[in-house]
Every structure is written in C-alpha cells, then in structure tokens.
Design a protein around this motif. Structure first.
Motif, PDB file in Angstrom:
ATOM      1  N   SER A  49       0.822  -1.211   0.000  1.00  0.00           N
ATOM      2  CA  SER A  49       0.000   0.000   0.000  1.00  0.00           C
ATOM      3  C   SER A  49       0.854   1.258   0.000  1.00  0.00           C
ATOM      4  CB  SER A  49      -0.933   0.006   1.225  1.00  0.00           C
ATOM      5  OG  SER A  49      -1.811  -1.097   1.215  1.00  0.00           O
ATOM      6  N   ALA A  50       1.928   1.273   0.782  1.00  0.00           N
ATOM      7  CA  ALA A  50       2.832   2.430   0.855  1.00  0.00           C
ATOM      8  C   ALA A  50       4.237   1.975   0.492  1.00  0.00           C
ATOM      9  CB  ALA A  50       2.795   3.061   2.241  1.00  0.00           C
ATOM     10  N   VAL A  51       4.508   1.936  -0.799  1.00  0.00           N
ATOM     11  CA  VAL A  51       5.801   1.508  -1.334  1.00  0.00           C
ATOM     12  C   VAL A  51       6.134   2.380  -2.543  1.00  0.00           C
ATOM     13  CG1 VAL A  51       5.689  -0.885  -0.501  1.00  0.00           C
ATOM     14  CG2 VAL A  51       4.622  -0.273  -2.686  1.00  0.00           C
ATOM     15  N   GLU A  52       7.300   2.168  -3.119  1.00  0.00           N
ATOM     16  CA  GLU A  52       7.734   2.985  -4.251  1.00  0.00           C
ATOM     17  C   GLU A  52       6.716   2.969  -5.388  1.00  0.00           C
ATOM     18  OE1 GLU A  52       9.610   0.986  -2.518  1.00  0.00           O
ATOM     19  OE2 GLU A  52      11.473   2.052  -1.988  1.00  0.00           O
ATOM     20  N   ARG A  53       6.159   1.798  -5.663  1.00  0.00           N
ATOM     21  CA  ARG A  53       5.240   1.666  -6.793  1.00  0.00           C
ATOM     22  C   ARG A  53       4.024   2.566  -6.652  1.00  0.00           C
ATOM     23  NH1 ARG A  53       0.748  -1.117  -7.360  1.00  0.00           N
ATOM     24  NH2 ARG A  53       1.060  -2.185  -5.368  1.00  0.00           N
ATOM     25  N   ALA A 111       2.141   9.364   8.861  1.00  0.00           N
ATOM     26  CA  ALA A 111       1.561   8.029   8.781  1.00  0.00           C
ATOM     27  C   ALA A 111       0.750   8.011   7.490  1.00  0.00           C
ATOM     28  CB  ALA A 111       0.671   7.746   9.986  1.00  0.00           C
ATOM     29  N   PRO A 112       1.151   7.226   6.496  1.00  0.00           N
ATOM     30  CA  PRO A 112       0.491   7.302   5.188  1.00  0.00           C
ATOM     31  C   PRO A 112      -1.016   7.119   5.251  1.00  0.00           C
ATOM     32  CG  PRO A 112       2.504   6.021   5.023  1.00  0.00           C
ATOM     33  CD  PRO A 112       2.276   6.285   6.488  1.00  0.00           C
ATOM     34  N   PHE A 113      -1.716   7.994   4.527  1.00  0.00           N
ATOM     35  CA  PHE A 113      -3.171   7.935   4.362  1.00  0.00           C
ATOM     36  C   PHE A 113      -3.935   8.193   5.664  1.00  0.00           C
ATOM     37  CE2 PHE A 113      -1.250   4.292   1.899  1.00  0.00           C
ATOM     38  CZ  PHE A 113      -1.015   5.018   0.756  1.00  0.00           C
ATOM     39  N   VAL A 114      -3.285   8.819   6.645  1.00  0.00           N
ATOM     40  CA  VAL A 114      -3.895   8.996   7.968  1.00  0.00           C
ATOM     41  C   VAL A 114      -3.903  10.477   8.335  1.00  0.00           C
ATOM     42  CG1 VAL A 114      -3.729   8.487  10.431  1.00  0.00           C
ATOM     43  CG2 VAL A 114      -3.181   6.703   8.753  1.00  0.00           C
ATOM     44  N   TYR A 248      -6.466   3.733  -1.833  1.00  0.00           N
ATOM     45  CA  TYR A 248      -5.053   3.641  -1.513  1.00  0.00           C
ATOM     46  C   TYR A 248      -4.653   2.279  -0.937  1.00  0.00           C
ATOM     47  CZ  TYR A 248      -5.477   8.757  -1.741  1.00  0.00           C
ATOM     48  OH  TYR A 248      -5.723  10.041  -2.145  1.00  0.00           O
ATOM     49  N   LEU A 249      -5.524   1.678  -0.142  1.00  0.00           N
ATOM     50  CA  LEU A 249      -5.157   0.493   0.628  1.00  0.00           C
ATOM     51  C   LEU A 249      -5.536  -0.781  -0.116  1.00  0.00           C
ATOM     52  CD1 LEU A 249      -6.406   1.760   4.106  1.00  0.00           C
ATOM     53  CD2 LEU A 249      -4.044   1.739   3.260  1.00  0.00           C
TER      54      LEU A 249
END
Length: 386
Positions: A49-53, A111-114, A248-249
């Motif tokens: 979900s939270a990576v380079e891609r 914190a990604p997406f938070v 996103y998730l």
C-alpha cells in the motif's frame, strides 16, 4: 545517554524491527498512538500500500545510541505525488513547476493515508529529547539535499513538535478538523443532555431512523474475522472509487491489520437480513478513538452518522476515552458534537524562491484558520449555552 551523530536510512521498516521501532514509539508521552507503531506502518509496506510503486518510498531515519541500540526514529517517505496526505500542497507544486522548478520528489514524514495527529520525531523515553530531535531533523534535511528533493514536510505533528520545529526554522502550517471531546459523560444520554433541545431531538431521530431495519455490531479483537474484512473492503472500495478514483489500501492491508493489531481495531458493522451493508473502521489509541474509513453498499438514511459518529461517541464514553477524532473535513460534524480543533504541519522548502512566498502564505493562513475556527464554534456549536 550518548547518541551517535550519524543518522542512517532504512528502506523498509522491517530493517529496523518491531522491538527497536516500538521502543521509540511506545514513549508514554505519545498516548498510545496506533499509527506510529511498527505493526501499522509495516502493514502498509508488506501489503504494497505504501511503497515505491504507489509513490510512497519508505526511507525511515534512525539515530543510534553509543551502544548501537535504536534511540530515535522518524517515519519518512520519498513522495512522487501529493495524494493521500490530507495536508494540501498542490498549489505550491503548481506554482513551483510553472516557474520552472521540480517539486517532486519531496520528503514526507507522516503516517500514510492517515489525517490524524501524532508524533513524527519518535524518541526513546530514556534519551535526551532535544538532542535526538535535532539529529533526526538535521538528518532529514541532509537527506533532502542529497536526494535533490524539493523539501521536507512533517504532517499532522503534535503541537509540541510543531512549536519546536518552528523554532528550528521550519514553516508552520495550521489546519482544522472536527473532534468530539468527552466532558466526563456517564453515557450517551448524558452527552445528549449537554446539547440544545433541538439537536437532542434531531440526533435521537437520526439514530432511530438509521437503526429501524438494521442491526449494528461493534467488533474488536478476536471477534473480527476475514469475512468481516472481506465485507469491509467492499465498502472501502466503493467509497474510494466514488471519492478519489483509486483507493489507496490493498485488501492485504486489512488482513495484516487484523492479524497484528486487532486489539487496536474497532469495526462498526451494519447488516440487514443477514447481509453486511455498511461499516466504519476505527483505531483505538490510549486516550482517543480515531475514525478512519467508512463505506456502504446500500444507502440508508443517517446510517453514516450512526456508524461513524454516534457509535464512536458511545464506545468512547463506555471505554473512558477522552476524545474521538473523526478524520478530515466535514462541517456537518459540528451538529453532531464534533467541534473545530487545530491540526499542525511543518515544512522546509529547499529553494528560497519558493520558501519565501510559502512562509508568507503560511503566516496569513494561520490567522485565517484561527479566525474561522472561533467563528464556527460560536455560530454553530450544538451545545447548550450558559
């Protein structure tokens, strides 16, 4: 406690490890914030979900003590876009790129997406706070220069961090959210008694209509199964597709969350005739319930308010939590007892040609936000006056 001056970078939080990371995240001053814990951030990475891609390249900063133990950490990401942040800088990016600059990549501590407040400079409780913070910040700025990034941004920081970062020369930004605060209520009826008579009647009607033909369940811990996550992911995908096009998730994220943090999860689910039709996901902190995601496959009047706001308030009262943070945006929350409260971010812009106008903008914006929050609470508060 002596700290080593070199700050190292970890490309995955797994390289740091749960024990070492949480030794910093479990500082008692952080009020049990669930979004800074290893299991939450690791779930975002291992689930892709939270990576380079996806435009979130993890580059977490680490400060060690003289014994080689992790003393402080900063969650940090190389961003190739500004999606999923909830602190909007699109206007800055557009202006900079129109002037010939390159805004991406940028560095983001969050914190990604938070869109929830929490510490970003995580320091072990037995370590000198100011020294560790300065090492993390200097490491972040050095990494920013090395990467050729447009800047270092820290979103949804605590007020204490915000003021400290301002003292270190970062630009200070203020926004607003709507939070419910527990005034020592014995139960939900006691909360209603604190409201004006008109609002009490409206909320009772909304709850009655929402639950008229629907069964509502609150689930946490081992009560949450993969079947619940399958249903909730369907709700999440529906909401994401309608609101921002690409959720996103991934589905795997929710399984990771359930496997490793189920005791921190409150899932409020609604079903009719044995079929799940809606749900709301919350995470449980030490003193706060954090509302995160909602979705449905049937439209039921007021069910959104029931699952996201009223059930959250009721659960927080029953479990002695100080407040509920229901996420970003939404003036309609005021009528349900959620009042405007400030949220904070701090920004270092590498290019002085962009930095100076941004700093001027932030100063003007802070004054406007403070004024709007004061006006909203005075004009629209649902609580009894006097």
């Amino acid at each position: 406690m002596t700290l080593t001056p070199a700050v190292r970078v970890a490309g995955r939080i797994a390289e740091i490890g749960r024990e070492a990371w949480d030794a910093c995240a479990d500082n008692p001053d952080y009020s049990g914030n669930p979004f800074i814990r290893f299991d939450f951030l690791n779930a975002l990475e291992v689930s892709e979900s939270a990576v380079e891609r996806t435009g979130w390249g993890p580059r977490h900063l680490v400060v060690d003590d003289a014994a080689g133990r992790v003393a402080a950490v900063m969650p940090l990401y190389i961003k190739s876009h500004s999606q999923g942040e909830y602190i909007f800088d699109h206007a800055w990016a557009d202006a900079y790129e129109r002037a010939g600059g390159r805004y991406y990549p940028k560095l983001l501590s969050a914190a990604p997406f938070v869109p929830a407040t929490g510490p970003r400079l995580l320091v072990r409780s037995d370590v000198d706070l100011d020294e560790a913070r300065r090492l993390l910040l200097s490491g972040g700025l050095a990494f920013c220069e090395r990467m050729g990034a447009s800047g270092l941004n820290l979103n949804f920081v605590t007020e204490d961090e915000w003021r400290w970062l301002g003292g270190e020369g970062l630009g200070l930004r203020e926004g607003q959210q709507y939070h419910w605060e527990n005034r020592g209520y014995a139960d939900f009826e006691a909360f209603l008694a604190d409201l004006s008579s008109g609002r009490r009647k409206t909320i009772r009607r909304e709850r009655r209509d929402a639950q008229a033909d629907v069964e509502v369940l609150t689930l946490t811990g081992a009560d949450i199964t993969e079947d619940h996550w399958d249903a909730f992911f369907q709700f999440y995908m529906d909401t994401g597709a309608r609101k921002w096009g690409r959720p996103y998730l991934t589905r795997a994220f929710f399984s990771e969350l359930g496997a490793n943090m189920s005791d921190r999860v409150l899932l409020v689910m609604a079903r009719r005739s044995g079929r799940w039709i809606a749900g709301a996901l919350n995470l449980i902190g030490g003193d706060c319930l954090y509302g995160r995601h909602w979705g449905c496959v049937e439209d039921v009047p007021f069910l959104h308010f029931e699952l996201c706001y009223y059930q959250a308030i009721e659960w927080a009262i029953d479990h002695g939590l100080a407040r509920v943070e229901a996420g970003a945006q939404g003036q309609h929350k005021i009528a349900r007892g959620y009042l405007p409260r400030p949220v904070y971010s701090a920004h270092w812009i590498a290019d002085p040609r962009l930095r100076e106008p941004v700093m001027r903008f932030l100063e003007q914006e802070r004054a406007a936000v403070d004024q709007e929050m004061e006006w909203l609470e005075e004009a629209f508060s649902p609580f009894r006056q006097g």
